[in-house]
Design an enzyme around this catalytic site. Structure first.
Site, PDB file in Angstrom:
ATOM      1  N   ARG A  83      -9.971  -1.826  19.125  1.00  0.00           N
ATOM      2  CA  ARG A  83      -9.987  -0.277  19.212  1.00  0.00           C
ATOM      3  C   ARG A  83     -11.155   0.232  19.957  1.00  0.00           C
ATOM      4  NH1 ARG A  83     -10.314   2.746  13.978  1.00  0.00           N
ATOM      5  NH2 ARG A  83      -8.344   1.517  13.418  1.00  0.00           N
ATOM      6  N   SER A  87      -3.443   4.766  16.110  1.00  0.00           N
ATOM      7  CA  SER A  87      -3.143   5.003  14.954  1.00  0.00           C
ATOM      8  C   SER A  87      -3.674   6.546  14.424  1.00  0.00           C
ATOM      9  CB  SER A  87      -3.979   4.260  13.884  1.00  0.00           C
ATOM     10  OG  SER A  87      -3.271   4.435  12.621  1.00  0.00           O
ATOM     11  N   HIS A  88      -4.457   6.837  13.540  1.00  0.00           N
ATOM     12  CA  HIS A  88      -5.030   8.035  13.052  1.00  0.00           C
ATOM     13  C   HIS A  88      -6.118   8.756  13.870  1.00  0.00           C
ATOM     14  CE1 HIS A  88      -7.218   5.051  11.231  1.00  0.00           C
ATOM     15  NE2 HIS A  88      -8.021   6.102  10.811  1.00  0.00           N
ATOM     16  N   LYS A 114      -2.835  -3.496  18.228  1.00  0.00           N
ATOM     17  CA  LYS A 114      -2.486  -3.968  16.963  1.00  0.00           C
ATOM     18  C   LYS A 114      -1.719  -5.313  17.332  1.00  0.00           C
ATOM     19  CE  LYS A 114      -2.804  -0.271  13.743  1.00  0.00           C
ATOM     20  NZ  LYS A 114      -2.052   0.894  12.935  1.00  0.00           N
ATOM     21  N   ASP A 162       1.098   8.965   9.307  1.00  0.00           N
ATOM     22  CA  ASP A 162       0.049   9.070  10.172  1.00  0.00           C
ATOM     23  C   ASP A 162       0.197   8.844  11.631  1.00  0.00           C
ATOM     24  OD1 ASP A 162       0.451   6.159  10.272  1.00  0.00           O
ATOM     25  OD2 ASP A 162      -1.679   5.839  10.619  1.00  0.00           O
ATOM     26  N   ASP A 164       0.734   6.691  13.895  1.00  0.00           N
ATOM     27  CA  ASP A 164       1.808   5.686  14.190  1.00  0.00           C
ATOM     28  C   ASP A 164       2.687   5.315  13.130  1.00  0.00           C
ATOM     29  OD1 ASP A 164      -0.256   4.332  12.749  1.00  0.00           O
ATOM     30  OD2 ASP A 164      -0.051   2.318  13.979  1.00  0.00           O
ATOM     31  N   ASP A 198       2.662   3.788  10.257  1.00  0.00           N
ATOM     32  CA  ASP A 198       2.420   2.648   9.428  1.00  0.00           C
ATOM     33  C   ASP A 198       1.705   3.153   8.004  1.00  0.00           C
ATOM     34  OD1 ASP A 198      -0.179   2.996  10.154  1.00  0.00           O
ATOM     35  OD2 ASP A 198      -0.458   0.987  10.971  1.00  0.00           O
ATOM     36  N   ARG A 199       1.387   4.372   8.021  1.00  0.00           N
ATOM     37  CA  ARG A 199       0.790   4.854   6.639  1.00  0.00           C
ATOM     38  C   ARG A 199       1.624   6.146   6.251  1.00  0.00           C
ATOM     39  NH1 ARG A 199      -4.377   6.701   6.193  1.00  0.00           N
ATOM     40  NH2 ARG A 199      -4.780   6.925   8.635  1.00  0.00           N
ATOM     41  N   HIS A 242      -0.844   2.402   3.279  1.00  0.00           N
ATOM     42  CA  HIS A 242      -0.332   1.379   3.967  1.00  0.00           C
ATOM     43  C   HIS A 242       0.475   0.680   2.769  1.00  0.00           C
ATOM     44  CE1 HIS A 242      -1.945   0.585   7.826  1.00  0.00           C
ATOM     45  NE2 HIS A 242      -3.289   0.851   7.548  1.00  0.00           N
TER      46      HIS A 242
END
Ligand SMILES: [Zn+2]
Length: 464
Positions: free
Chosen positions: A18, A106-107, A116, A240, A242, A244-245, A327
């Site tokens: 990242r 992501s966030h 990822k 979030d 993407d 995944d949360r 998650h």
């Protein structure tokens, strides 16, 4: 011509790659990541890899570069386009591909982006990520004649999400996509889910113009709380960036935190998996572990980090695991990866069968806790200080009868509740948290944390 490539020293992290676009990561880095990760896949005997990307402005360019890199190693690349991270995981499992790579920040703020990866069924992390840097630095890439295809996986993914909907009555649900990558999936999902659905910020927009897509921060949930109350909805579900949360809000407008959601899901999952191991990270509330035990399960506290939880889940054959961060992983009926739209479908089904989300939440006793507090510490002292604290606390516990868990940092259970100090895997900070049954208890726990930090020469912020 050599293809050797050096990454910015900060970008190869514990759980992902990242950086800041144009500053620490660019399309050349993305191409080298494609080559390096592709090389790992080829050397493990893989031939096919899926790739997807989120709604950030920089994502399409990075995706194109990664595809070029992957193909140069001889792989066949399956491009799924714009969507949430769990749709990429789903593609790899559903089409039985060898690996997957998701372009997502992501966030994080709009100028960030990242990568990822998964190899087979497992997330790529730690030494595997560092190895991509080693391969790139040496220019030690596999080479071959690659190929690519572009597919539309969205309908198959939505179909799979709907398969496990088990509600018995229609609910009124508010969803907050936070302008994240799941917008289109969410529209297709709610068009086919029973009940009434209101979508907030379903347009995918890499500028995140409404609020930041991170449902662990209370201010990011203000919009959905307001909407749930205004509509008298049964619950709210937030993602979030993407997806995944997951974050959730009950019908009274109260936030239901990640660990509380795991406890709520656990009761349901344990009915079909009596005695099963349910895993949560060391930051999670004691009330979660107690609830799992009360519902006949075997609670297991494990290290923070979604890759680590996933690995432990596979090892213990656990049907459910989750983190404070939102998650949450269902292996019960599903693939065991963190999929917020899937968690949303399961939550609606559960609330529909059980009554209200607030009643499910109120089965957990009320406790007082601190947010996660971060203490700046040098890289050299980070792990050493935790070791010192661990040694002191263990010695003291032998006399006091407190319980010490050192699976990840040090978590001390006293008659007041518990406190935690651990070294962050991704930043030069120690992270602390405490949870107590009373205000006086919480004060004693935070004093204990401060005393340990002081003894190790670390300054606490004035307001702690
Ligand atoms: Zn995410």
């Amino acid at each position: 011509m050599t293809l050797a490539h050096q990454f910015h020293p900060t970008v190869l992290r514990e759980y992902d790659i990242r950086g800041i676009i144009g500053k620490t990561v660019n399309a050349d880095d993305a191409r080298a990541i494609g080559r390096g990760f592709g090389t790992q896949v080829v050397r493990q005997g893989g031939t096919k890899v899926a790739i997807g990307y989120d709604g950030r402005h920089s994502s399409p360019e990075l995706e194109q570069a990664v595809v070029e890199g992957l193909k140069s190693t001889g792989l066949h690349v399956v491009r799924i386009g714009l969507g949430p991270t769990p749709m990429l995981y789903f593609t790899v499992r559903h089409l039985k591909l060898d690996a997957g790579l998701m372009i997502t920040g992501s966030h994080n703020p709009p100028d960030y982006n990242g990568f990822k990866m998964m190899m087979g069924k497992a997330p790529v992390y730690g030494a595997q990520i560092q190895e991509i840097g080693t391969i790139a630095a040496a220019g030690d890439f596999a080479s071959g004649e690659g190929s690519e295809e572009t597919i539309d996986i969205q309908d198959a993914y939505v179909e799979r999400l709907l398969l496990d909907y088990d509600g018995v009555r229609d609910l009124n649900v508010v969803w907050d996509n936070g302008n994240g990558a799941a917008g289109e999936i969410l529209r297709r999902l709610v068009a086919r889910l029973p009940g009434k659905h209101t979508l907030l910020f379903d347009e995918i927009d890499g500028d995140f113009p409404n609020h930041h897509p991170d449902p662990t921060i209370p201010e990011n949930l203000e919009d959905i709380i307001h909407k749930v109350k205004e509509l008298g909805a049964d619950l709210g579900i937030a993602f979030d960036g993407d997806a995944d949360r997951i974050g959730a809000v009950d019908e009274k407008g109260r936030i239901v935190w990640g660990d509380q959601l795991v406890a709520i899901y656990a009761k349901d999952v344990l009915r079909s998996h009596p005695g099963a191991t349910i895993i949560a990270d060391v930051k999670a509330s004691q009330t979660l572990f107690d609830h799992v035990a009360k519902c006949g399960g075997t609670p297991l506290m494990w290290k923070t980090g979604h890759s680590l939880l996933k690995a432990k889940m596979a090892e213990t054959n656990s049907p459910l695991a989750g983190e404070m961060s939102g998650h949450i992983f269902f292996a019960d009926k599903y693939y065991g990866f963190d999929d917020a739209p899937y968690c949303g479908v399961r939550l609606i089904g559960l609330v529909s069968r059980e009554g209200t989300l607030s009643a499910l939440r109120d089965e957990l006793p009320d406790v007082l806790n601190t947010p996660e507090v971060r203490f700046q510490v040098s890289e050299e002292r980070k792990f050493a200080s935790v070791e010192e604290i661990k040694a002191r606390v263990k010695e003291a516990a032998a006399a006091s009868g407190d319980e010490v868990n050192d699976i990840d940092g040090v978590r001390v259970k006293t008659k007041d509740g518990w406190w935690l100090l651990r070294a962050s895997n991704t930043q030069d900070v120690l992270v602390a948290r405490a949870e107590a049954y009373s205000a006086e208890g919480l004060k004693r726990l935070t004093s204990a944390i401060k005393a340990e930090l002081t003894a190790s020469g670390i300054a606490a912020p004035a307001d702690f």
